[in-house]
Design a protein around this motif. Structure first.
Motif, PDB file in Angstrom:
ATOM      1  N   GLY A  56     132.170  81.869 103.905  1.00  0.00           N
ATOM      2  CA  GLY A  56     133.218  82.844 103.611  1.00  0.00           C
ATOM      3  C   GLY A  56     132.693  84.021 102.815  1.00  0.00           C
ATOM      4  N   GLU A  57     131.870  83.737 101.809  1.00  0.00           N
ATOM      5  CA  GLU A  57     131.275  84.816 101.004  1.00  0.00           C
ATOM      6  C   GLU A  57     130.379  85.700 101.857  1.00  0.00           C
ATOM      7  OE1 GLU A  57     131.567  85.907  97.714  1.00  0.00           O
ATOM      8  OE2 GLU A  57     133.336  84.613  97.820  1.00  0.00           O
ATOM      9  N   GLU A  58     129.566  85.096 102.706  1.00  0.00           N
ATOM     10  CA  GLU A  58     128.669  85.861 103.580  1.00  0.00           C
ATOM     11  C   GLU A  58     129.462  86.731 104.552  1.00  0.00           C
ATOM     12  OE1 GLU A  58     125.640  83.557 105.558  1.00  0.00           O
ATOM     13  OE2 GLU A  58     125.356  82.329 103.761  1.00  0.00           O
ATOM     14  N   ALA A  59     130.545  86.181 105.088  1.00  0.00           N
ATOM     15  CA  ALA A  59     131.353  86.912 106.077  1.00  0.00           C
ATOM     16  C   ALA A  59     131.968  88.173 105.485  1.00  0.00           C
ATOM     17  CB  ALA A  59     132.445  86.005 106.643  1.00  0.00           C
ATOM     18  N   LEU A  60     132.230  88.166 104.179  1.00  0.00           N
ATOM     19  CA  LEU A  60     132.831  89.345 103.542  1.00  0.00           C
ATOM     20  C   LEU A  60     131.942  90.582 103.632  1.00  0.00           C
ATOM     21  CD1 LEU A  60     134.426  87.712 100.388  1.00  0.00           C
ATOM     22  CD2 LEU A  60     135.608  88.601 102.403  1.00  0.00           C
ATOM     23  N   LEU A  61     130.667  90.392 103.917  1.00  0.00           N
ATOM     24  CA  LEU A  61     129.723  91.511 104.050  1.00  0.00           C
ATOM     25  C   LEU A  61     129.782  92.139 105.445  1.00  0.00           C
ATOM     26  CD1 LEU A  61     126.683  89.824 102.258  1.00  0.00           C
ATOM     27  CD2 LEU A  61     128.369  91.399 101.270  1.00  0.00           C
ATOM     28  N   GLU A  62     130.475  91.496 106.363  1.00  0.00           N
ATOM     29  CA  GLU A  62     130.536  91.981 107.742  1.00  0.00           C
ATOM     30  C   GLU A  62     131.650  93.020 107.920  1.00  0.00           C
ATOM     31  OE1 GLU A  62     130.471  88.786 110.665  1.00  0.00           O
ATOM     32  OE2 GLU A  62     129.534  87.487 109.159  1.00  0.00           O
ATOM     33  N   PRO A  63     131.502  93.889 108.928  1.00  0.00           N
ATOM     34  CA  PRO A  63     132.543  94.890 109.184  1.00  0.00           C
ATOM     35  C   PRO A  63     133.866  94.240 109.572  1.00  0.00           C
ATOM     36  CG  PRO A  63     130.615  95.251 110.611  1.00  0.00           C
ATOM     37  CD  PRO A  63     130.393  93.986 109.853  1.00  0.00           C
ATOM     38  N   HIS A  64     134.963  94.859 109.192  1.00  0.00           N
ATOM     39  CA  HIS A  64     136.326  94.440 109.538  1.00  0.00           C
ATOM     40  C   HIS A  64     136.771  93.151 108.858  1.00  0.00           C
ATOM     41  CE1 HIS A  64     136.058  97.503 112.641  1.00  0.00           C
ATOM     42  NE2 HIS A  64     134.990  96.897 113.121  1.00  0.00           N
ATOM     43  N   VAL A  65     136.009  92.674 107.866  1.00  0.00           N
ATOM     44  CA  VAL A  65     136.331  91.403 107.214  1.00  0.00           C
ATOM     45  C   VAL A  65     136.672  91.655 105.756  1.00  0.00           C
ATOM     46  CG1 VAL A  65     135.453  89.112 106.575  1.00  0.00           C
ATOM     47  CG2 VAL A  65     134.756  90.159 108.745  1.00  0.00           C
ATOM     48  N   LYS A  66     137.750  91.006 105.298  1.00  0.00           N
ATOM     49  CA  LYS A  66     138.107  91.083 103.885  1.00  0.00           C
ATOM     50  C   LYS A  66     138.622  89.716 103.441  1.00  0.00           C
ATOM     51  CE  LYS A  66     142.676  93.102 104.684  1.00  0.00           C
ATOM     52  NZ  LYS A  66     143.549  94.215 104.382  1.00  0.00           N
TER      53      LYS A  66
END
Length: 111
Positions: A56-66
């Motif tokens: 989840g923490e890693e995914a927050l660095l991706e575009p369109h993700v919050k």
């Protein structure tokens, strides 16, 4: 606005052949469960994805993700993917698979 029925239907199509999938109204939207544990869902026009704390923490660095925060307090290990992040079926399938990888590690729940 309730929730995107179109996105919910796309999720249903991706999950139709999987076993132990349930569907439940929640968060003012709809959630899809694997063995009784929340997998993905739809809130307004965005995809809710359960990834666990690390992913989840890693995914927050991706575009369109919050962060998934609809109450003023973010849910750790859950993210909200805005429409731009699930425009095509391959993107949606990728998010579902990432969620399934985590949720399969959880003990099954009674629905």
């Amino acid at each position: 606005m309730a929730f995107s029925e179109a996105l919910a239907e796309r999720i249903r199509q991706r999950l139709v052949r999987r076993r132990n999938i349930g569907e439940k109204k929640m968060f003012g939207g709809v959630g899809f469960l694997l063995h009784g544990n929340m997998l993905v869902g739809v809130w307004k026009d965005s995809l809710i994805v359960r990834l666990g704390p690390d992913e989840g923490e890693e995914a927050l660095l991706e575009p369109h993700v919050k962060a998934f925060d609809i109450t003023g307090r973010a849910m750790k290990g859950w993210v909200l993917v805005e429409p731009g992040g699930v425009e095509d079926d391959e993107q949606l399938a990728g998010w579902i698979e990432r969620a399934a990888k985590f949720v399969r590690t959880l003990p099954a729940k009674e629905e």
